[in-house]
Motif scaffolding. Structure first.
Motif, PDB file in Angstrom:
ATOM      1  N   ARG A  39      48.025  53.350  13.760  1.00 21.64           N
ATOM      2  CA  ARG A  39      48.143  53.049  12.616  1.00 21.64           C
ATOM      3  C   ARG A  39      48.085  52.155  12.292  1.00 21.64           C
ATOM      4  O   ARG A  39      48.715  50.805  12.556  1.00 21.64           O
ATOM      5  N   MET A  40      46.522  50.799  11.188  1.00 20.87           N
ATOM      6  CA  MET A  40      46.995  49.246  11.183  1.00 20.87           C
ATOM      7  C   MET A  40      46.724  48.675   9.796  1.00 20.87           C
ATOM      8  O   MET A  40      46.710  49.795   9.125  1.00 20.87           O
ATOM      9  N   SER A  41      48.231  47.833   9.282  1.00 18.93           N
ATOM     10  CA  SER A  41      48.313  47.789   8.130  1.00 18.93           C
ATOM     11  C   SER A  41      47.335  46.348   8.012  1.00 18.93           C
ATOM     12  O   SER A  41      47.554  45.859   9.435  1.00 18.93           O
ATOM     13  N   GLU A  42      48.500  45.654   7.421  1.00 14.15           N
ATOM     14  CA  GLU A  42      47.773  44.282   6.981  1.00 14.15           C
ATOM     15  C   GLU A  42      48.194  43.314   8.040  1.00 14.15           C
ATOM     16  O   GLU A  42      48.626  41.949   8.011  1.00 14.15           O
ATOM     17  N   THR A  43      49.805  43.804   7.853  1.00 10.11           N
ATOM     18  CA  THR A  43      51.131  42.887   8.623  1.00 10.11           C
ATOM     19  C   THR A  43      51.557  43.432  10.394  1.00 10.11           C
ATOM     20  O   THR A  43      51.908  43.070  10.465  1.00 10.11           O
ATOM     21  N   LYS A  44      51.040  45.244  10.027  1.00  7.56           N
ATOM     22  CA  LYS A  44      51.933  45.707  11.524  1.00  7.56           C
ATOM     23  C   LYS A  44      51.234  46.799  11.973  1.00  7.56           C
ATOM     24  O   LYS A  44      50.238  47.601  11.120  1.00  7.56           O
ATOM     25  N   ALA A  45      50.799  47.274  13.534  1.00  9.20           N
ATOM     26  CA  ALA A  45      50.121  47.814  13.530  1.00  9.20           C
ATOM     27  C   ALA A  45      51.420  49.134  14.122  1.00  9.20           C
ATOM     28  O   ALA A  45      52.299  48.695  15.472  1.00  9.20           O
ATOM     29  N   TRP A  46      51.498  50.694  13.889  1.00  3.82           N
ATOM     30  CA  TRP A  46      52.141  51.450  14.797  1.00  3.82           C
ATOM     31  C   TRP A  46      51.700  52.465  15.186  1.00  3.82           C
ATOM     32  O   TRP A  46      50.540  52.949  14.811  1.00  3.82           O
ATOM     33  N   TYR A  71      48.528  42.159  16.381  1.00  4.15           N
ATOM     34  CA  TYR A  71      49.256  42.762  17.111  1.00  4.15           C
ATOM     35  C   TYR A  71      48.586  43.531  18.476  1.00  4.15           C
ATOM     36  O   TYR A  71      47.714  42.854  19.710  1.00  4.15           O
ATOM     37  N   PRO A  89      41.856  52.454   8.919  1.00  3.97           N
ATOM     38  CA  PRO A  89      42.359  51.808   9.764  1.00  3.97           C
ATOM     39  C   PRO A  89      43.303  52.844  11.145  1.00  3.97           C
ATOM     40  O   PRO A  89      44.465  52.403  11.484  1.00  3.97           O
TER      41      PRO A  89
END
Length: 1205
Positions: free
Chosen positions: A232-239, A198, A217
């Motif tokens: 915040r992060m997920s498996e596919t993105k962060a915002w 990211y 996360p």
């Protein structure tokens, strides 16, 4: 919210701190400085453990290895250095080269042998610490990389850069593969194992810091745009989630609180700020005046943070970790996670009983808990909102849904709140400086203004409080609103009472003051590190915990370590070998301790020798510390039984004079120095057989010969002469011939060594003409050559004749009592001693009471012989004036030393020592200043007696005056400043002799004799010298007691004179009988005074007051016969509650009796006192001679009697 505090644990001053790191398990903090130094601090002890200075230029990066004793640093010299931090081997292990610009951060991986580094060369490198090679280079940032961190669990790295981005890198490929060593210089090979997962964009300026949340996360970042951003992060993105705004300058660092939903940030605006993660609002701001913050770190396990600034660093925490708790019998009530819990110390059951989650805010734990067993209620306080308290009742049956304290709780404002009675509690308003007394309905019943500036209140007994001020602790009576006692101390944080309420331990930050219930201090203990908690052992020993130890404190101040701790604990109770405590997470724990050492020392302190022997036989109590303690306390003979080391056993045996053990160990050691010391000690004790053995072992022939001469061992002396002959030692042969009186041998020795003149004169003066002529011939002379040599009379030099041979006997020595320990340990049993018997004989006392009640009390026994002044004035013979002048003329050229008497006067402020020195003038001056004595005539016999007993007199010759030998208190002391005269008046002799006689005289109704004895005792007590402060206090108590007895006896003698001379003056007779009961006497004698008053008042038809004295008599639980008589008087008083004769006596008001007029001086009325005894007088008697002793000036200023040097 505003109540969150920065609790500073450690602070240091240094050059600007750019990087910080906590050791995960040990209390170590590494700080990298702008001047190129790396400091290693022990933040618990506050000491600098070490420093590393190999970097060239500022060091911005520092980190500890999570499991190994390693430290990694990175500096402006482009180098990454790894250090060994073991104390015995602190050094730089290796240096990693590769970066092309300043290093910003470094970090060890939690599992792999990797080191992460971020640099101003716009790259992040991963190094293998085993191969010491770079295994990955992360490129992508277009400006300085200010920070890079591993994720605590996942294969991720977060980095922050001045290019205004935060990047998250996936390094899972690096774990699976290792770059080919042949291609290690290829950037392509390095980048193949890491990818940018990211890129977080949102900051308007460069980003200084980014860090992962330990479990969620989430990422927090801080930048030069003065903002803190939450991602915040997920498996596919962060915002981006939100932004925290409030800093006024660049934000240097930000991190997540490891236990709460909080974010901490530090910036160049000189503030550390705490933010609520859920609300994104500032919770608290901590400011410094002049220091910008550059670094911030959190401890991986503990509730500790560190911040580095322009002038050093600070270690702090944001909440108190001491759990609030209260103990009642076997039940512990404590608060964990804002729930009141009930823990049974016997069964171990633990249940929640009440919720206090709404007390204050979620970040502030309750501060104190007070439990009321009668009402099963708790008082909980919190520092939130400047101090609040809540009163709630606990359910009778634990279980079910927990009730919240707000459902029926009573709340109010106050810094401290504690129960002071069954239905009352006290609340301290710290700002207003008031103490409110409230009932269980939280209704205000009384407001008190404390007598001192009060910062904390503690329980002080029923209806009493301990008030803590900055300089003292005050025991304050709530009902009477008066100060009962005061003790000067440092700031007290906690007060711990013993189970019987007799003693209290006052705990400060670094001190413990142990006192009794009247705040009389018994000991003061200092610790270099923080004291955390304490509890009383069943035996009366105070057990306390510091940051890293459990320790004990004996009543007189001795302390020691019981156990070492990894983390601080909070003691709740000690029962036998089990220590109950709460840890920092407020979970109950039990620790098994070994109380043997402190119980052994306590038994020694209390002279409980049976317990000492029991511990010696049943415990493995060894160690250098216990041996040193026994030596220090004067018990080397006990220490001897703990020691196996031969050298130590020998030293102890010599110290305690145990020649048998000393001889045994000297044989085993077989060293010359040991035999010489043994000989010296044996010679002191007169054991010449051991002396002989020791001299033989070291072949000290000269001393052996002298020893045989002194013991009359002629046969052995003859053998010594043969040994000297065999050795060819001419001087030894000469000595032996002198000792044996062998003139021929002596002449032969002198002749053999060429001393012909001495040999010739010896032969001539002993009548050996033939030998003299032979010597002349050998010297080549004739008698004609000796005409000018003067002639001498016959020699009288002979060895002294043996009157009583001691060859087979030991020399007599000073007898000493059998040693309890040696007797018991050698015999294997305890000696049977006679039981202690109190000096008060009940039967004799009852007989005396009956005699006192009789109408015809006989006159007192005749007084003893008066002590006259006709003492022999020639005790110390003085030389004639002519002789004195001749002696002074002879010694005109020599400088006289300081006399013993002058040393006594110089060294001691005690009047008795000046009297012993013959300096009566200075002694009288001391007594005048100390106790106001103006009439010294009654003391003249004591002066002369002390002076005489301070010297021994040795008659050397009938025609010469005797030699005066001063007797010293400490004969072994050789320092002039420690020279004092022998003690002639001892407290023990007075208390066991004259004082007991005086008590018997009171019981026997011999009041004139009793008065004379008490007066004599008070005279003698002026000259008692004590050896400790405890004895000094006992002396003051005895003076006060004797004063009371003398006053009481004087009052009763005056009443009897009045009955005989003025029988019509019944009123005065009644008053004196009543005043006699006001004197503070022992119970047996107080019973006499009460029976006397009861009888006198009954005869005068004053039945009401007679009943008053009878009731007081019943309270003393006298003999059955006396009890029946008293009850009869009470019954008569109840039937006829009136007094026939009016008199002046108020039983309800406290008063003292004037020792001159025998009239009451009621409380609050003006009075003056006798500066020696403390007897009270009416103001009109000021300046007169005291009536009890005829010694002191009433009301004279005095500094107090000095009896202890």
């Amino acid at each position: 919210m505003s109540s969150m505090q920065m609790l500073t644990k450690f602070e240091s001053k240094s050059n600007r701190v750019k990087g910080l790191a906590f050791h995960p398990t040990r209390p170590l903090l590494a700080a990298s400085l702008h001047n190129g130094t790396v400091q290693l601090w022990n933040y618990q002890m506050g000491t600098l453990m070490d420093r590393f200075d190999e970097h060239d230029g500022p060091v911005r990066a520092v980190a500890f290895h999570p499991t190994r004793p390693l430290l990694v640093t990175g500096g402006d010299d482009y180098k990454v250095k790894v250090w060994d931090i073991r104390p015995q081997n602190r050094r730089c292990l290796f240096t990693l080269h590769g970066h092309l610009d300043y290093l910003r951060t470094v970090q060890f991986h939690h599992e792999m042998p990797w080191i992460l580094s971020a640099s101003d060369d716009q790259t992040i490198r991963i190094w293998n610490s085993t191969s010491r090679q770079c295994i990955a280079i992360l490129t992508g940032h277009s400006h300085y990389v200010m920070c890079a961190q591993f994720h605590s669990k996942d294969d991720l790295i977060v980095s922050a850069s001045m290019d205004q981005t935060v990047r998250v890198w996936d390094i899972s490929g690096l774990r699976r593969n290792t770059p080919n060593q042949q291609q290690q210089n290829s950037f392509d090979s390095f980048e193949a194992f890491s990818t940018v997962k990211y890129v977080l964009e949102g900051h308007d300026r460069g980003v200084n810091w980014a860090s992962f949340h330990p479990t969620l996360p989430l990422i927090v970042s801080a930048g030069d745009d003065r903002q803190i951003k939450l991602w915040r992060m997920s498996e596919t993105k962060a915002w981006e989630v939100d932004t925290c705004r409030g800093h006024f300058n660049n934000v240097s660092s930000a991190l997540f609180h490891p236990k709460h939903e909080l974010i901490l940030s530090a910036g160049e605006d000189k503030t550390i700020r705490v933010w609520d993660m859920s609300k994104r609002t500032a919770v608290q701001t901590f400011r410094r005046e002049h220091d910008r913050f550059w670094a911030l770190c959190a401890h991986p396990e503990l509730n500790l943070f560190a911040a580095g600034h322009d002038n050093g660093l600070i270690v702090f925490k944001l909440e108190r970790e001491r759990p609030a708790f209260a103990l009642h019998q076997d039940t512990l009530y404590y608060i964990r996670d804002k729930y009141v819990r009930q823990h049974d110390l016997v069964t171990g059951s633990d249940v929640g009983v009440l919720s206090v989650r709404k007390l204050g805010n979620q970040y502030i734990q309750p501060r104190t808990l007070s439990f009321n067993p009668a009402e099963r209620a708790v008082l909980v306080t919190s520092t939130a909102d400047n101090g609040i308290y809540e009163l709630a009742t606990l359910p009778k049956d634990a279980g079910g849904e927990l009730r919240d304290s707000t459902s029926d709780g009573k709340r109010g404002a106050g810094y401290s709140a504690i129960f002071v009675a069954r239905n009352r509690f006290a609340v301290l308003d710290k700002n207003a400086q008031t103490i409110e007394i409230r009932d269980l309905n939280n209704t205000l019943t009384k407001t008190i203004k404390p007598p001192v500036q009060t910062s904390e209140i503690f329980y002080g007994g029923t209806a009493s409080l301990l008030l803590s001020s900055p300089t003292a602790v005050v025991l304050f009576d709530i009902q009477q609103q008066k100060v009962l006692a005061e003790l000067s101390t440092q700031v007290v944080k906690y007060a711990v009472w013993s189970s019987d309420g007799a003693n209290v331990a006052l705990l400060g930050k670094h001190t413990i003051t142990i006192a009794n219930k009247t705040l009389t201090q018994s000991s003061l203990i200092h610790e270099t590190i923080r004291i955390k908690s304490g509890a009383w052992d069943d035996s009366g020993v105070f057990i306390y915990s510091t940051l890293n130890h459990i320790k004990y404190a004996l009543p007189q101040g001795d302390n020691g370590i019981i156990k070492t701790l990894d983390q601080p604990i909070y003691l709740t109770r000690i029962k036998g070998k089990t220590l109950h405590c709460l840890d920092r997470s407020a979970r109950p724990r039990t620790i098994v301790i070994d109380p043997t050492e402190y119980r052994f020392k306590l038994a020694l302190l209390r002279h409980n020798y049976d317990e000492v022997l029991h511990i010696i036989r049943t415990s493995n109590l060894v160690g250098q510390s216990i041996i040193s303690y026994l030596q220090k306390k004067g018990f080397p003979e006990i220490a001897l039984h703990f020691v196996q080391d031969k050298n130590t056993r020998f030293e102890l045996a010599i110290e305690c004079g145990n020649l048998d053990v000393a001889l045994e160990t000297a044989v085993a050691l077989n060293r010359p120095e040991s035999w010489n010391r043994l000989a010296q000690q044996a010679l002191k004790q007169g054991n010449h057989k051991i002396v002989e053995t020791a001299y033989q072992r070291v072949r000290n022939f000269d001393r052996l010969s002298f020893l045989y001469m002194t013991t009359g061992a002629h046969e052995k002396l003859a053998k010594m002469a043969k040994i000297a002959e065999a050795r060819g030692d001419q001087m030894s042969k000469f000595h032996n011939s002198l000792y044996t009186g062998d003139i021929v041998s002596r002449i032969t020795v002198l002749r053999d060594v060429g001393l012909y003149p001495l040999a010739y004169m010896t032969a001539k003066t002993n009548g050996l003409e033939d030998m003299a002529n032979d010597i002349l011939d050998a010297a080549g002379l004739t008698e004609a050559d000796l005409d000018d040599v003067p002639t001498f009379e016959m020699s009288t030099l002979r060895p002294p004749p043996v009157i009583s041979g001691t060859e087979l006997l030991q020399w007599p020595s000073l007898g000493s009592a059998d040693n309890f320990f040696e007797r018991a340990l050698i015999e294997g049993r305890l000696a049977e001693g006679a039981p202690y018997v109190n000096g008060t004989d009940a039967a004799a006392a009852n007989a005396a009471l009956d005699e006192w009640e009789g109408d015809n009390a006989g006159p007192a026994a005749e007084q003893g012989d008066d002590e006259g002044w006709g003492l022999d004035e020639a005790i110390v013979p003085q030389a004639e004036e002519e002789e004195e002048e001749e002696e002074q003329a002879d010694l005109a050229d020599s400088a006289p030393g300081i006399s013993e008497a002058d040393l006594w006067v110089r060294n001691s402020p005690v009047a008795a020592d000046h009297v012993a020195a013959g300096s009566f003038d200075t002694a009288m001056q001391l007594l005048n200043r100390q106790v106001g004595i103006v009439n010294f005539e009654p003391l003249k016999p004591i002066f002369l007696s002390i002076y005489r007993s301070s010297y021994a007199y040795l008659t050397a010759n009938a025609s010469m005056p005797p030699i005066q030998i001063p007797l010293r208190r400490q004969p072994t002391s050789s320092k002039p400043s420690q020279v004092y005269p022998i003690v002639s008046q001892t407290l023990q002799a007075i208390t066991s002799g004259d004082l007991q006689s005086a008590y018997r005289a009171v019981r026997s109704n011999e009041l004139p004799e009793a008065g004379k004895l008490f007066r004599s005792i008070l005279h003698s007590l002026l000259f008692v010298v004590v050896s400790s402060q405890t004895e000094a206090k006992e002396l003051r108590d005895i003076i006060s007691s004797c004063k009371e007895y003398l006053l009481g006896v004087s009052i009763e003698l005056e009443r009897r004179r009045l009955v005989q001379d003025e029988p019509e003056n019944v009123r005065r007779s009644l008053e004196l009988a009543a005043y006699f009961t006001n004197c503070k006497l022992q119970p047996a004698h107080h019973t006499i005074a009460l029976r006397n008053a009861m009888t006198v008042f009954s005869k005068a038809q004053n039945f009401a007051t007679a009943a008053v004295f009878a009731r007081k008599l019943i309270e003393l639980n006298p003999a059955p016969k006396v009890l029946a008589s008293a009850r009869a008087v009470v019954t008569a008083g109840d039937r006829n509650p009136r007094d026939a004769v009016d008199f002046s006596y108020d039983q309800f008001t406290e008063f003292n009796v004037c020792a001159a007029s025998y009239t009451p001086i009621y409380k609050g009325s003006p009075s003056v006192t006798d500066p020696y005894t403390g007897a009270h007088y009416l103001p009109k008697y000021k300046g007169q001679l005291d009536s009890l002793l005829q010694l002191t000036e009433i009301g004279a200023p005095a500094s107090g009697l000095v009896s202890y040097v």
